[in-house]
Scaffold this motif. Structure first.
Motif, PDB file in Angstrom:
ATOM      1  N   GLY A   1       0.786  -1.232   0.000  1.00  0.00           N
ATOM      2  CA  GLY A   1       0.000   0.000   0.000  1.00  0.00           C
ATOM      3  C   GLY A   1       0.814   1.277   0.000  1.00  0.00           C
TER       4      GLY A   1
ATOM      5  N   THR B   1       0.551   6.790  -0.480  1.00  0.00           N
ATOM      6  CA  THR B   1      -0.191   5.564  -0.251  1.00  0.00           C
ATOM      7  C   THR B   1      -1.116   5.276  -1.429  1.00  0.00           C
ATOM      8  N   ARG B   2      -1.512   4.016  -1.508  1.00  0.00           N
ATOM      9  CA  ARG B   2      -2.481   3.585  -2.517  1.00  0.00           C
ATOM     10  C   ARG B   2      -3.646   2.924  -1.820  1.00  0.00           C
ATOM     11  N   THR B   3      -4.857   3.347  -2.194  1.00  0.00           N
ATOM     12  CA  THR B   3      -6.083   2.697  -1.756  1.00  0.00           C
ATOM     13  C   THR B   3      -6.874   2.379  -3.016  1.00  0.00           C
TER      14      THR B   3
END
Length: 111
Positions: A33, A52-54
């Motif tokens: 993430g 971040t990655r969501t």
């Protein structure tokens, strides 16, 4: 959800109000993430992003050094899309934090 790790991207056009140009190349990394990248080219001598990655959304801060010797920082939220040929495209809404200005840019995977 395709990983960004090791993927290279280039801007599809010069960015109005920004310093990213069609010759700017990004190399992305991803783990658990976390997202980070190095980039350079055109008016940018060296740049870094971290965030971040969501799902298909990236949220990151960037810092860069331009060829005039100036440093700048900002915030960006990007949406990941898959193109018909399988490459990835990032549509980015960015805003300077170290100076005034904001905009939208698009980078696409190369190779």
């Amino acid at each position: 959800m395709d990983s960004l790790d090791g993927r290279k991207f280039k801007a599809v056009a010069d960015t109005v109000g920004g310093e990213v140009e069609a010759s700017t190349e990004f190399t992305y990394h991803e783990k658990d993430g976390e997202i980070w990248a190095e980039y350079a080219g055109g008016k940018i001598s060296r740049g870094y992003l971290v965030g971040t990655r969501t799902g298909d959304t990236l949220d990151f801060r960037y810092t860069q050094l331009n060829t005039a010797g100036e440093t700048n920082t900002g915030h960006c939220v990007s949406r990941i899309e898959t193109l018909a040929d399988g490459r990835l495209r990032l549509t980015e809404k960015w805003e300077w934090e170290s100076r005034s200005g904001s905009g939208t840019s698009v980078v696409e995977e190369v190779g």
